[in-house]
Design a protein around this motif. Structure first.
Motif, PDB file in Angstrom:
ATOM      1  N   UNK A 264       0.891  -1.165   0.000  1.00  0.00           N
ATOM      2  CA  UNK A 264       0.000   0.000   0.000  1.00  0.00           C
ATOM      3  C   UNK A 264       0.925   1.209   0.000  1.00  0.00           C
ATOM      4  N   UNK A 265       1.102   1.787  -1.192  1.00  0.00           N
ATOM      5  CA  UNK A 265       2.003   2.928  -1.355  1.00  0.00           C
ATOM      6  C   UNK A 265       1.338   4.194  -0.830  1.00  0.00           C
ATOM      7  N   UNK A 266       2.165   5.097  -0.323  1.00  0.00           N
ATOM      8  CA  UNK A 266       1.641   6.402   0.083  1.00  0.00           C
ATOM      9  C   UNK A 266       1.412   7.297  -1.134  1.00  0.00           C
ATOM     10  N   UNK A 267       2.146   7.014  -2.216  1.00  0.00           N
ATOM     11  CA  UNK A 267       2.094   7.899  -3.386  1.00  0.00           C
ATOM     12  C   UNK A 267       3.117   9.013  -3.302  1.00  0.00           C
ATOM     13  N   UNK A 268       4.171   8.825  -2.490  1.00  0.00           N
ATOM     14  CA  UNK A 268       5.158   9.898  -2.307  1.00  0.00           C
ATOM     15  C   UNK A 268       5.835  10.284  -3.616  1.00  0.00           C
ATOM     16  N   UNK A 269       5.969   9.308  -4.541  1.00  0.00           N
ATOM     17  CA  UNK A 269       6.687   9.605  -5.788  1.00  0.00           C
ATOM     18  C   UNK A 269       5.758   9.729  -6.992  1.00  0.00           C
ATOM     19  N   UNK A 270       4.445   9.831  -6.758  1.00  0.00           N
ATOM     20  CA  UNK A 270       3.516   9.997  -7.893  1.00  0.00           C
ATOM     21  C   UNK A 270       3.713  11.385  -8.497  1.00  0.00           C
TER      22      UNK A 270
ATOM     23  N   UNK B  66       3.076  14.856  -9.105  1.00  0.00           N
ATOM     24  CA  UNK B  66       2.114  15.741  -8.429  1.00  0.00           C
ATOM     25  C   UNK B  66       1.103  16.337  -9.412  1.00  0.00           C
ATOM     26  N   UNK B  67      -0.110  16.492  -8.954  1.00  0.00           N
ATOM     27  CA  UNK B  67      -1.149  17.110  -9.796  1.00  0.00           C
ATOM     28  C   UNK B  67      -1.900  16.111 -10.659  1.00  0.00           C
ATOM     29  N   UNK B  68      -1.419  14.859 -10.743  1.00  0.00           N
ATOM     30  CA  UNK B  68      -2.123  13.882 -11.579  1.00  0.00           C
ATOM     31  C   UNK B  68      -3.309  13.303 -10.807  1.00  0.00           C
ATOM     32  N   UNK B  69      -4.209  12.663 -11.564  1.00  0.00           N
ATOM     33  CA  UNK B  69      -5.341  11.979 -10.919  1.00  0.00           C
ATOM     34  C   UNK B  69      -4.801  10.866 -10.027  1.00  0.00           C
ATOM     35  N   UNK B  70      -3.728  10.212 -10.479  1.00  0.00           N
ATOM     36  CA  UNK B  70      -3.128   9.136  -9.676  1.00  0.00           C
ATOM     37  C   UNK B  70      -2.697   9.677  -8.306  1.00  0.00           C
TER      38      UNK B  70
ATOM     39  N   UNK C  79       5.064  17.736  -1.918  1.00  0.00           N
ATOM     40  CA  UNK C  79       3.934  18.225  -2.736  1.00  0.00           C
ATOM     41  C   UNK C  79       2.787  17.215  -2.741  1.00  0.00           C
ATOM     42  N   UNK C  80       3.128  15.932  -2.543  1.00  0.00           N
ATOM     43  CA  UNK C  80       2.083  14.894  -2.480  1.00  0.00           C
ATOM     44  C   UNK C  80       1.565  14.690  -1.063  1.00  0.00           C
TER      45      UNK C  80
ATOM     46  N   UNK D 156      -6.195  10.426  -1.491  1.00  0.00           N
ATOM     47  CA  UNK D 156      -7.529  10.114  -0.964  1.00  0.00           C
ATOM     48  C   UNK D 156      -7.548   8.739  -0.307  1.00  0.00           C
ATOM     49  N   UNK D 157      -6.836   7.790  -0.912  1.00  0.00           N
ATOM     50  CA  UNK D 157      -6.832   6.421  -0.378  1.00  0.00           C
ATOM     51  C   UNK D 157      -6.159   6.367   0.995  1.00  0.00           C
TER      52      UNK D 157
END
Ligand SMILES: Cc1cc2nc3c(=O)[nH]c(=O)nc-3n(C[C@H](O)[C@H](O)[C@H](O)COP(=O)(O)OP(=O)(O)OC[C@H]3O[C@@H](n4cnc5c(N)ncnc54)[C@H](O)[C@@H]3O)c2cc1C
Length: 472
Positions: free
Chosen positions: A54-60, A62-66, A116-117, A72-73
């Motif tokens: 379960x990734x935090x999304x730290x490296x997604x 920024x600004x994308x829907x992902x 930023x994420x 949100x997750x």
């Protein structure tokens, strides 16, 4: 030949973690909801072959829907885990820089991006890392702790999403392939391999790597997906690993990781190889070698560990570089949920919510008053008269087997029973318990033993009846 037409409000194509999460969220509304999955069980596609993080999304980006849905997750996971009783461990991840350049990338690019994420990375010196994780390569330069990362069971998650939805009135059909779609004025007619037709007010295309092909069934050629293979090596010995160990991610993938498995053992991998064939799940000598080379940089003691098993999964890479969650160019009654490349498990609670909101707005759905939020803990219920141990290797009782066979989404195959209970996963791999399991299957589900498959059609372990012993 068309056998029947069923009218439904929302029809979801694909029983992976994404389609199943959507099913649960749409089931909150007063609506007729069905999910069609072509495999004999849910979670047989990409959702079963991943790093289970379960990734935090730290490296997604920024600004994308992902990035938005991963954020949100993070809010939704604690409740989902609690209500669906999903095995989860918040291990945290150690992000490891093996060179001065990687350390600079971590400090100057990854840490600000994480901020930023909405994710804070805590810097760690080389010595702090080695104190926490003595198996790490002493030649590393430093790193960071990503506290919110954790590990989960993807099959449990997917099954539990579906079971909760079924408890709330949704229907799941497995072994059903969508073969055609016709866009009508007020609905989409969805045709299946077994001659069923569903007339759906809204179709959600959550067919994973095949979402582009499903879109084409409705005449929509607006996006294409390509497979990116990730090979893994699974090792039994845990080497004391208690964190997820991440290299510095690159543009293509998160790199080759060390991931503890929630039920024991460690996963090494994955590779990131662009391939042509959407069914190419083969592991290769070159891929496995690449994993061992990657691991040698992070944790040399594990690089030569004996492989207990190796397998591969396929990421769905889209041309857009972001999740594709939008209505089809062919019809506003078809909603694509595609290109969910490397983070679909992590983002699934928020994807489910986001898509259910779109469905609500599109169809004017109202919330159900009596939504059952929590799944009964049926596998751990005690059955006083059902305590016989059936699977000797894993000490699985008759009660646990019966509970799985009586559950809201019971298994259709022996592998489905194995994945729900752990029976046949031990040393004997079912050699001792399989006949008793088959008998219980037959008693509970009325299955014909000759038709009870291990997994796919034609894989029944019973090849023929012995004349004169048909009743045995
Ligand atoms: C190597 C690798 C590592 C990964 N690691 C992680 C990780 O650690 N954390 C994370 O969050 N994500 C990870 N991912 C990504 C994650 O696994 C995916 O994003 C997620 O599983 C996608 O789920 P899905 O439901 O979209 O696809 P799938 O699980 O593939 O489900 C789609 C389903 O649609 C069905 N289907 C297709 N066509 C039809 C049809 N015509 N009719 C009926 N059914 C149909 C398929 O049979 C399939 O079951 C990883 C992926 C890979 C490959």
């Amino acid at each position: 030949m068309v056998k029947d037409i069923q009218h439904v409000d929302v029809l979801i194509i694909g029983g992976g973690v994404v389609g199943s999460a959507i099913l649960r969220e749409v089931a909150r509304y007063s609506a007729r909801v069905v999910l069609l999955e072509r495999n004999p069980d849910v979670c047989e596609g990409t959702s079963k072959s991943n790093s289970a993080i379960v990734h935090t999304g730290f490296d997604a980006p920024p600004g994308t829907l992902e990035a938005r849905l991963l954020a949100g997750a993070r809010e939704l996971w604690p409740q989902v885990i609690e209500h669906l009783h999903i095995p989860y461990l918040q291990t945290g991840a150690l992000l490891i820089a093996t060179s001065d350049e990687e350390l600079a990338t971590l400090q100057n690019e990854i840490t600000p991006k994480a901020e930023r994420n909405g994710v804070t990375l805590s810097p760690l010196t080389r010595d702090e890392i080695l104190e926490n994780a003595p198996y790490i390569n002493p030649a590393i330069k430093g790193g960071a702790l990503v506290e919110g990362e954790g590990i989960i069971d993807p099959f449990w998650t997917t099954r539990a999403y579906c079971e909760n939805a079924v408890l709330n009135g949704a229907q799941v059909f497995t072994g059903v392939t969508v073969t055609g779609m016709s866009v009508e004025e007020n609905c989409i007619s969805v045709h299946t391999n077994d001659g069923l037709t569903f007339a759906a007010s809204l179709v959600v295309n959550a067919a994973g790597l095949w979402s582009d092909e499903v879109a084409r069934l409705a005449g929509d050629h607006s996006f294409a997906l390509t497979p990116r293979k990730g090979q893994f090596i699974l090792i039994e010995e845990d080497h004391g690993v208690s964190h997820i160990i991440l290299p510095i991610p690159n543009r293509i993938s998160k790199g080759i990781l060390v991931t503890p498995i929630i039920f024991g053992g460690v996963m090494l991998g994955p590779t990131a190889e662009d391939v042509q064939d959407k069914s190419d799940l083969a592991t290769t000598a070159a891929g496995l070698q690449q994993i061992r080379q990657g691991i040698a940089r992070l944790a040399p003691a594990m690089a030569g560990a004996a492989s207990a098993r190796q397998f591969a999964g396929l990421r769905a890479v889209s041309s857009t570089g972001d999740y594709i969650i939008r209505f089809s160019t062919a019809s506003e009654r078809l909603l694509h949920v595609a290109g969910i490349r490397s983070t679909g498990l992590s983002a699934s609670p928020a994807i489910g919510r986001y898509v259910a909101d779109l469905a609500r707005d599109q169809l004017g759905l109202a919330l159900r008053a009596n939504f059952i939020e929590e799944l009964p803990e049926y596998l751990s219920e005690t059955h006083p008269n059902e305590g016989d141990v059936i699977c000797l290797c894993r000490s699985i009782t008759r009660g646990e087997i019966l509970a799985a066979l009586r559950s809201p989404l019971p298994p259709e195959t022996l592998d489905g029973l194995k994945r729900r209970t752990g029976a046949m996963l031990g040393d004997c791999q079912g050699n001792i318990c399989m006949p008793r399991l088959m008998q219980l299957f037959q008693q509970q589900r009325g299955s014909d033993l000759l038709a009870l498959n291990k997994n796919y059609d034609g894989s029944s372990p019973v090849v023929a009846r012995v004349p004169g012993r048909e009743g045995v």
